[in-house]
Enzyme design. Structure first.
Site, short mmCIF file in Angstrom:
data_model
loop_
_atom_site.label_atom_id
_atom_site.label_comp_id
_atom_site.label_asym_id
_atom_site.label_seq_id
_atom_site.Cartn_x
_atom_site.Cartn_y
_atom_site.Cartn_z
CD GLU A 16 -10.25 3.75 0.45
OE1 GLU A 16 -10.08 4.97 0.32
OE2 GLU A 16 -9.55 2.91 -0.13
CB SER B 214 -0.18 -8.06 -1.20
OG SER B 214 -1.05 -8.86 -0.43
CE LYS C 35 -4.19 -1.83 0.14
NZ LYS C 35 -5.08 -1.74 -1.05
#
Lengths: 393, 259
Positions: A111, A377, A89
């Protein structure tokens, strides 16, 4: 075949910008300026430097020897879990906050589902000294408590979204409402390849560093840039978009996305959007959705808070529709097994989201000479409570 | 002639438009609410089609939408409820909602149904101008439906002209940078914006909505436009325990005694 977004903001029939008039000035400004900004010399310098010296890139490409032996093939892991803040991210939030600064914005909203995107946003806001507000479903605030505490320590305000099912979809609704109410000073850092154009394209570009690195890392380690197959989990689909990006035109590379099937695709507790969904418009873009015949959005379910989103990025809808990528699914139970397997074979505790990608290994045919890259991830720290509960350590 | 055009032809000021959510507070309240509003002299009614994810709406309409959906409201159900509405109601009726339920119903089928039951216009906040013109306009026109566009304090002059050009019923002026019902009262900032728009020379009539909740805010809006739209404040009133006819008549009286 063209897999890039077109001038109108569509991937084939998917995408677009179905925004209310209140959001038009912000989205138009972003649409008009994002390419010029992210292709500018200044931006590139700063982006690359932060990815390297702040986030810790390049992330390693690791040959998983014992996992490969078990599946009698060659499996590499792209270690996004080793990035600063623990997931892919950060690639996107560094990119978007630099865009926000260029646009002169001083207040950042985001969010978050699992809290990984919220954490990555709170982190870059601290880094840049910008005010940060993170919307998070009340249920997720509960089940991802450590990330909430980290965000608060970083100076972010975490607002609990109490509408709907109180998860990622509802946090996204609240963030969009915030932007409608604060259109002048605020920039919305969306965490995945979803939302109105140009977000899906912009986020995919920021995440594309994953496959950019994979190419030279594979070349260095095995003497060729292309693997036979790439596997990544998909919720909104940002880590998969990044892992696929530079291989989209390499048709010889098989691309596999793995959705969260929750308790099973024949139950109502699932988040397998491509497997079970139909086309529609949610959060300003046209894609596959979990919805009723009346067009009401169905609340999804997954053991992983990062994948229980009722839509999917329009790029993935297009890759599915054109057959360029395959979308499989994994149930909660399969995911827990896969996470434990990686932990005990390789000494890597993956995030529940990433374990979805690992969970399809037993379901696909792998041959001894093939090379498969699995995108890890994120790391599993945030999921320890769930793991401990299930495994009883 | 479309009833919306007729209304603006005959009345140039203090037009009162009221929004409510279909199927709220009870599933079968849709038609009675319309009839009571007509009885109390409102000029135009916007019937809200509830959606699970109303991003342009504040807490009040989010709440009524949720209740309506739990009551079993759907687009099919709404058309069933409205099938004989033109036997008792003459004022213009508009459906307001989000694009996804319309797409799932089928845009063609939806617009034909609107025509059959006697709907005069549609407000779909997340149907952007460009998409409307390319994919929807022809279908709307064939069915004699006006698409009502929103403008906000942030809408550029250029875009105002384009929206005015594309509009045929009236223009919905969103009073502030806000979701529905979010801001109370009137600010100087708003009046500067109202003033700017009223002097802009738009060819379409204008109604001001969002944050209109009292006699005072209604009167102020009417100084700058042909009238105003009330949504959240009315939905809030519908949520109280009084008998339906009293809820509606008391509310309309507090807003516009002279209507």
């Amino acid at each position: 075949m063209d897999y890039q977004v077109n001038k109108k903001g569509y991937y084939g029939e998917f995408g677009g910008a179905y925004i209310p008039e209140m959001m038009v000035p912000n989205i138009e400004e972003l649409e008009n300026r994002y390419m010029e900004i992210i292709q500018s010399y200044d931006f590139k310098q700063e982006f690359v430097s932060l990815l390297k010296n702040y986030a810790g890139r390049p992330s390693p490409l690791y040959f998983a020897k014992r996992l490969s032996e078990k599946y009698q093939s060659n499996i590499f892991l792209k270690r996004e879990d080793l990035n600063h803040t623990g997931s892919h991210k950060i690639n996107n939030t560094i990119g978007q906050i630099l865009v926000a600064k260029k646009l002169g914005k001083t207040r950042i909203i985001a969010e978050t589902g699992a809290g990984q995107h919220g954490l990555a946003t709170a982190t870059v806001c601290a880094l840049m000294g910008l005010k940060c507000i993170v919307y998070m479903g009340a249920v997720d605030v509960e089940r991802q408590a450590p990330n909430v505490k980290k965000m608060r320590m970083l100076g972010a305000e975490v607002i609990s979204a109490v509408s709907g099912n109180q998860t990622l979809k509802d946090a996204t609704n609240e963030a969009m409402r915030d932007w409608i109410n604060n259109p002048i000073d605020t920039f919305y850092i969306i965490g995945s390849v979803v939302g109105p154009h140009p977000y899906p394209d912009m986020v995919a570009r920021f995440q594309s560093v994953i496959s950019e690195e994979m190419r030279w890392q594979l070349d260095e380690q095995v003497g060729r840039e292309n693997p036979d197959r790439i596997i990544a989990c998909v919720g909104g689909g940002s880590n998969a978009a990044g892992a696929f990006y530079h291989y989209l035109d390499q048709e010889g590379v098989e691309l596999i996305g793995v959705e969260a099937a929750g308790k099973g695709i024949d139950t109502s507790e699932t988040a397998a959007t491509i497997t079970l969904g139909t086309p529609g418009v949610l959060h300003s873009s046209r894609s596959f959705l979990m919805q009723t015949d009346d067009g009401q959005i169905i609340e999804p379910y997954s053991i992983s808070a990062g994948l229980d989103y009722p839509g999917i990025g329009p790029l993935h809808a297009h890759l599915f529709k054109t057959g360029r990528a395959k979308y499989l699914w994994a149930t909660d139970a399969e995911v827990l097994d896969a996470a434990l397997e990686l932990t005990q074979l390789e000494g890597i505790i993956p995030a529940l989201e990433s374990a979805h990608a690992l969970a399809v290994l037993p379901k696909i045919k792998l041959s001894p000479e093939e090379i498969t890259v699995i995108n890890i991830s994120g790391r599993g720290d945030k999921d320890m409570e769930t793991y401990l509960k299930h495994f009883g350590y | 002639m479309n009833r919306i055009n007729k209304l603006f032809q005959n009345k140039h000021e203090r037009i009162l438009s009221v929004y409510f959510t279909a199927g709220y507070p009870k599933l079968d309240d849709t038609v009675p609410v319309i009839q009571e509003l007509v009885k109390n002299g409102v000029d135009l009614i916007e019937i809200g089609m509830p959606f699970s994810d109303p991003v342009a709406d504040g807490p009040v309409i989010q709440g009524s939408s949720l209740v309506a959906l739990q009551n079993g409201m759907s687009v099919h159900k709404l058309f069933d409820q409205l099938k004989d509405i033109r036997q008792s109601v003459d004022i213009p009726l508009i459906l307001m909602g989000y694009i996804n339920p319309v797409i799932q119903f089928g845009v063609d089928a939806f617009c034909q149904k609107c025509r059959e039951v006697g709907i005069d216009g549609l407000i779909i906040p997340d149907l952007p101008l460009a998409v409307y013109e390319e994919e929807y306009k022809a279908i709307f026109e064939v069915n004699n439906l006006h698409n009502i566009f929103l403008i906000t304090p942030q809408t550029s002059d250029d875009r105002l002209r384009r929206i005015d050009e594309a509009s045929s019923g009236f223009i919905y002026m969103v009073s502030s940078n806000s979701t529905t019902g979010a801001k109370e009262g009137v600010t100087d900032f708003q009046n500067v914006y109202f003033e700017r728009i009223s002097k802009f020379g738009l060819k379409n009539p204008r109604l001001i909505g969002f944050g209109i909740s009292s006699a005072e805010t209604f009167r102020n809006a009417c100084n700058y436009a042909h009238g105003a739209i009330i949504g959240s404040a009315f939905v809030k009133a519908l949520g109280t325990d009084l008998p339906l006819n009293e809820k509606v008549s008391q509310f309309v009286k507090t807003i516009a005694t002279e209507v």
